[in-house]
Enzyme design. Structure first.
Site, PDB file in Angstrom:
ATOM      1  N   TYR A 135      21.245  -9.583   5.008  1.00  0.00           N
ATOM      2  CA  TYR A 135      21.215  -9.002   6.368  1.00  0.00           C
ATOM      3  C   TYR A 135      19.476  -9.096   6.691  1.00  0.00           C
ATOM      4  O   TYR A 135      19.161  -9.681   7.776  1.00  0.00           O
ATOM      5  CB  TYR A 135      21.338  -7.568   6.171  1.00  0.00           C
ATOM      6  CG  TYR A 135      21.042  -6.328   7.408  1.00  0.00           C
ATOM      7  CD1 TYR A 135      21.600  -6.661   8.648  1.00  0.00           C
ATOM      8  CD2 TYR A 135      20.042  -5.483   7.126  1.00  0.00           C
ATOM      9  CE1 TYR A 135      21.196  -6.007   9.553  1.00  0.00           C
ATOM     10  CE2 TYR A 135      19.622  -4.855   8.004  1.00  0.00           C
ATOM     11  CZ  TYR A 135      20.326  -5.020   9.380  1.00  0.00           C
ATOM     12  OH  TYR A 135      19.834  -4.254  10.532  1.00  0.00           O
ATOM     13  N   LYS A 139      17.458 -11.206   9.651  1.00  0.00           N
ATOM     14  CA  LYS A 139      16.782 -10.585  10.782  1.00  0.00           C
ATOM     15  C   LYS A 139      15.348 -11.317  10.588  1.00  0.00           C
ATOM     16  O   LYS A 139      14.740 -11.245  11.870  1.00  0.00           O
ATOM     17  CB  LYS A 139      16.335  -9.312  10.274  1.00  0.00           C
ATOM     18  CG  LYS A 139      17.649  -8.350  10.760  1.00  0.00           C
ATOM     19  CD  LYS A 139      18.069  -7.980  12.035  1.00  0.00           C
ATOM     20  CE  LYS A 139      18.993  -7.126  12.327  1.00  0.00           C
ATOM     21  NZ  LYS A 139      19.462  -7.085  13.758  1.00  0.00           N
TER      22      LYS A 139
HETATM   23  N1  LIG Z   1      20.525   1.999  12.996  1.00  0.00           N
HETATM   24  C1  LIG Z   1      19.649   1.823  12.231  1.00  0.00           C
HETATM   25  O1  LIG Z   1      19.134   2.507  11.439  1.00  0.00           O
HETATM   26  C2  LIG Z   1      19.137   0.327  12.459  1.00  0.00           C
HETATM   27  C3  LIG Z   1      17.722   0.062  11.656  1.00  0.00           C
HETATM   28  C4  LIG Z   1      17.158  -1.300  11.731  1.00  0.00           C
HETATM   29  C5  LIG Z   1      17.918  -2.086  12.697  1.00  0.00           C
HETATM   30  N2  LIG Z   1      19.017  -1.739  13.463  1.00  0.00           N
HETATM   31  C6  LIG Z   1      19.519  -2.784  14.229  1.00  0.00           C
HETATM   32  O2  LIG Z   1      19.696  -2.394  15.443  1.00  0.00           O
HETATM   33  C7  LIG Z   1      20.966  -2.954  15.922  1.00  0.00           C
HETATM   34  C8  LIG Z   1      22.021  -1.842  16.630  1.00  0.00           C
HETATM   35  O3  LIG Z   1      22.217  -1.220  15.202  1.00  0.00           O
HETATM   36  P1  LIG Z   1      23.308   0.244  15.331  1.00  0.00           P
HETATM   37  O4  LIG Z   1      22.810   1.160  14.178  1.00  0.00           O
HETATM   38  O5  LIG Z   1      23.455   0.542  16.851  1.00  0.00           O
HETATM   39  O6  LIG Z   1      24.650  -0.396  15.017  1.00  0.00           O
HETATM   40  P2  LIG Z   1      26.134  -0.217  15.673  1.00  0.00           P
HETATM   41  O7  LIG Z   1      27.103  -0.916  14.789  1.00  0.00           O
HETATM   42  O8  LIG Z   1      26.153   1.346  16.028  1.00  0.00           O
HETATM   43  O9  LIG Z   1      25.886  -0.933  16.997  1.00  0.00           O
HETATM   44  C9  LIG Z   1      25.950  -2.521  17.158  1.00  0.00           C
HETATM   45  C10 LIG Z   1      26.859  -2.845  18.141  1.00  0.00           C
HETATM   46  O10 LIG Z   1      27.073  -4.340  18.266  1.00  0.00           O
HETATM   47  C11 LIG Z   1      28.157  -4.564  18.641  1.00  0.00           C
HETATM   48  N3  LIG Z   1      28.705  -6.039  17.989  1.00  0.00           N
HETATM   49  C12 LIG Z   1      28.646  -6.272  16.746  1.00  0.00           C
HETATM   50  N4  LIG Z   1      28.992  -7.713  16.540  1.00  0.00           N
HETATM   51  C13 LIG Z   1      29.185  -8.058  17.849  1.00  0.00           C
HETATM   52  C14 LIG Z   1      29.751  -9.230  18.448  1.00  0.00           C
HETATM   53  N5  LIG Z   1      29.916 -10.156  17.584  1.00  0.00           N
HETATM   54  N6  LIG Z   1      29.541  -9.314  19.896  1.00  0.00           N
HETATM   55  C15 LIG Z   1      29.494  -8.427  20.630  1.00  0.00           C
HETATM   56  N7  LIG Z   1      29.119  -6.963  20.013  1.00  0.00           N
HETATM   57  C16 LIG Z   1      29.084  -7.046  18.538  1.00  0.00           C
HETATM   58  C17 LIG Z   1      29.205  -3.561  17.922  1.00  0.00           C
HETATM   59  O11 LIG Z   1      30.336  -3.490  18.603  1.00  0.00           O
HETATM   60  C18 LIG Z   1      28.317  -2.315  18.143  1.00  0.00           C
HETATM   61  O12 LIG Z   1      28.684  -1.561  19.307  1.00  0.00           O
HETATM   62  C19 LIG Z   1      21.532  -3.888  15.076  1.00  0.00           C
HETATM   63  O13 LIG Z   1      21.039  -5.276  15.348  1.00  0.00           O
HETATM   64  C20 LIG Z   1      20.963  -3.285  13.693  1.00  0.00           C
HETATM   65  O14 LIG Z   1      20.633  -4.444  12.900  1.00  0.00           O
HETATM   66  C21 LIG Z   1      19.627  -0.502  13.191  1.00  0.00           C
END
Ligand SMILES: NC(=O)c1ccc[n+]([C@@H]2O[C@H](COP(=O)([O-])OP(=O)(O)OC[C@H]3O[C@@H](n4cnc5c(N)ncnc54)[C@H](O)[C@@H]3O)[C@@H](O)[C@H]2O)c1
Length: 245
Positions: A135, A139
């Site tokens: 993962y 990134k």
């Molecule tokens: N929440 C955290 O702590 C955190 C930390 C570091 C990075 N991130 C990054 O931030 C971003 C959002 O994370 P989050 O925590 O909101 O996760 P989340 O799972 O709540 O949101 C991700 C969204 O992307 C959508 N998605 C996934 N695959 C898809 C596809 N193929 N086509 C269209 N939509 C798709 C999902 O339906 C979901 O709504 C991600 O890229 C994640 O890697 C999050």
């Protein structure tokens, strides 16, 4: 807002994506959502999959800045989950941006890019990355690809290495018990602010990597100096403020 922009948020139905849409709309930007699930609170929201290149070409039409958050948000099976969503999906989004002349690409990267860092603290974006899973490695590829597009196609890039914005009650229990987790906590409100600052900044740069957290409770683990310098980001919250919003 002196310069409202047309912004596409992918992953707009997710934990961070909803907060980003909320912040951008509040600040007067014209927001379009893109997600495989529905996006509450965003009138112009498209339901689509990152595998659908045509849908992404339509979604990026007339868009000035893209906040790319749609992804599998943690370690998972590489071939069946991370490769199609986080790698091929990213390629489709970047190519759609290029073809439609999108000016700015803001990429949701992760603090997991430095999971293996053992000090000294705080870790800065200039220090060598220490990913420990596919993962985080994916990134880092995303950061590099975004840098390539910034250089080759003048698509200004901000890669945001996000701290921990809890998605589940299990995440919240883990953060409650772990000082480090509290120090890298990112409230939904601050996540929205961080992306909004990345959309709005007028500081000149082509490509920048920034850590993004709320205010640390004990020690500064991720250095957010570049987020302050390039984006004008000042966190407003500290754990546990805002995790239930
Ligand atoms: N929440 C955290 O702590 C955190 C930390 C570091 C990075 N991130 C990054 O931030 C971003 C959002 O994370 P989050 O925590 O909101 O996760 P989340 O799972 O709540 O949101 C991700 C969204 O992307 C959508 N998605 C996934 N695959 C898809 C596809 N193929 N086509 C269209 N939509 C798709 C999902 O339906 C979901 O709504 C991600 O890229 C994640 O890697 C999050």
């Amino acid at each position: 807002m002196p310069n409202p922009q047309a912004v596409l948020v992918t992953g707009s139905g997710g934990r961070v994506g909803q907060a980003v849409c909320r912040a951008l709309i509040e600040r007067g930007h014209k927001v379009r959502g893109f997600d495989i699930r529905s996006t509450p609170g965003v009138e112009d929201s498209l339901t689509g999959d990152l595998s659908d290149f045509q849908a992404l070409q339509r979604a990026t039409r007339g868009i000035e800045a893209v906040c790319h958050l749609a992804a599998v948000p943690d370690e998972d099976d590489f071939l069946s989950k991370l490769l199609p969503n986080n790698i091929v999906g990213l390629y489709h989004v970047l190519e759609a941006c290029r073809l439609n002349g999108v000016k700015r690409f803001i990429f949701a990267s992760t603090g997991q890019t430095v999971s293996g860092h053992a000090g000294p603290w705080p870790v800065t974006p200039e220090m060598p990355p220490t990913p420990r899973n596919w993962y985080a490695s994916g990134k880092l590829l995303g950061e590099a690809a975004a840098q390539t597009y910034a250089h080759q196609y003048k698509m200004k890039n901000v890669s945001l290495r996000l701290g921990w914005c809890p998605r589940t009650s299990e995440h919240i229990s883990q953060i409650k018990k772990w000082d480090f987790g509290q120090d890298i906590y990112l409230s939904p409100g601050d996540a929205g602010l961080l992306f909004a600052c990345a959309v709005e900044t007028t500081v000149p740069f082509d490509h920048v990597v920034c850590f993004g957290t709320s205010k640390p409770l004990h020690h500064t683990r991720f250095c957010i100096a570049s987020a302050k310098q390039y984006l004008g980001y000042e966190p407003q919250d500290a754990w546990p403020t805002g995790h239930d919003s």
